[in-house]
Design an enzyme around this catalytic site. Sequence first.
Site, mmCIF file in Angstrom:
data_model
loop_
_atom_site.group_PDB
_atom_site.id
_atom_site.type_symbol
_atom_site.label_atom_id
_atom_site.label_comp_id
_atom_site.label_asym_id
_atom_site.label_seq_id
_atom_site.Cartn_x
_atom_site.Cartn_y
_atom_site.Cartn_z
ATOM 1 N N TYR A 134 -1.969 -3.155 -2.648
ATOM 2 C CA TYR A 134 -1.662 -1.624 -2.736
ATOM 3 C C TYR A 134 -2.874 -0.956 -2.159
ATOM 4 C CZ TYR A 134 0.824 -3.996 -6.666
ATOM 5 O OH TYR A 134 1.657 -4.713 -7.343
ATOM 6 N N CYS A 144 -6.549 2.369 -12.957
ATOM 7 C CA CYS A 144 -6.475 3.645 -13.520
ATOM 8 C C CYS A 144 -6.066 3.618 -14.849
ATOM 9 C CB CYS A 144 -5.802 4.690 -12.483
ATOM 10 S SG CYS A 144 -4.244 4.447 -12.221
#
Length: 368
Positions: free
Chosen positions: A233, A326
């Site tokens: 990612y 996150c």
Amino acid sequence: MEFEVKITGYDHQGRGLGRINNKIIFIPNTMINEVVKVRITKDKKNYYEGKVLEFIEKNINRKENICKYYPACGGCNILHLPYQEQLEYKQDKVINILNKYVDTNLNIKSIIPSDKQFNYRNKVTLQTDNNNIGYYNKNSNNLIQIDKCLLLDENLNEYIKTIENKNNKIVLRCNNNKVLDNDSYIIKEIGNYKYKVSLDSFFQINDNVTFKMYEKIKEYVNSTKEDNILDLYCGTGTIGIYVSESANEVLGIEINKKAIKDANENKKINNITNITFISDDVSHVINKIDFKPSIVIVDPPRAGLDEKTIKCIIKMKPKRIVYTSCDPMTLARDLNYFKYYYNIDEITPFDMFPNTYHVECVTLLNIK
Ligand SMILES: C[S@@+](CC[C@H](N)C(=O)[O-])C[C@H]1O[C@@H](n2cnc3c(N)ncnc32)[C@H](O)[C@@H]1O
């Protein structure tokens, strides 16, 4: 019906919580120890949601009249808390979630604050309606017209004043005093590296905290020239490039083709020769790559990692995994897979998004 409620804590979305006849109630824009008169807006089996009608006792530390759009616009959730209390709230949130769902003996470090509590955002998405510009109200698609937003870099606020065509969604990103509003790019600098970023590519929102977070990732990666590092990612290649100096080879994987185009330019801009990028879905390609990583870095979106990707990483047996997340809930879920094969050695939270309930965490896992 109206009730009087004392606020005793906070939930994961920064709402105050209290009780009505032993049933929990979540009330936005309230602070611990406040007593409020509320109206119930939702009555669910196990909880209520409520709205403040009147403050009977206010917390003396409450921050008031900072923004005329708060809390209606929905961008901020905890703007009314002093910054130190915001940090304590986020620290407790990470500890509570990870203790409850993973392990009570985790080594969770103190949250790293943001140098800026306001004007930290380098990107904004604005909605338009009837020649007005602003944010959508939290619970509806009603536009809250704004002249400026306290979270935005001042260059973005200045730019908003000049926008004439208010017919479409508007996305803006900035670097020093250049504002990007179209299909071109800007150059961002983090540490010793320069990154070319297009409007559509992911780039971390808060430059100051990004620098601190990348430094921590580099410390946790702790690589030598012998290491092969897989950066999953990878966005515009930022983290892979940041750690490439101490690596044999780095391979970055990212689904967004434009971000990979930027990543390849970033490789050139920074004169890096030991990094390669693949544009694909991590879960489709991870078991097909001809690359044996000694260290894996992951920085997935809020949804976290899928089971197939986790299993493939474990099968590759890297000596270390550095996981940037996150969302502490999906981090907790994923750590529950890794913990049988890896020691969860250290977790550092970062306040990437002051005045909101969001918190980033970087986790170091070492093979057992
Ligand atoms: C939180 S960002 C991290 C980006 C980068 N590490 C950074 O610090 O700038 C997550 C990235 O994952 C990408 N992404 C989302 N789903 C993906 C998937 N299934 N496979 C590969 N990349 C994906 C997004 O496009 C985004 O760039």
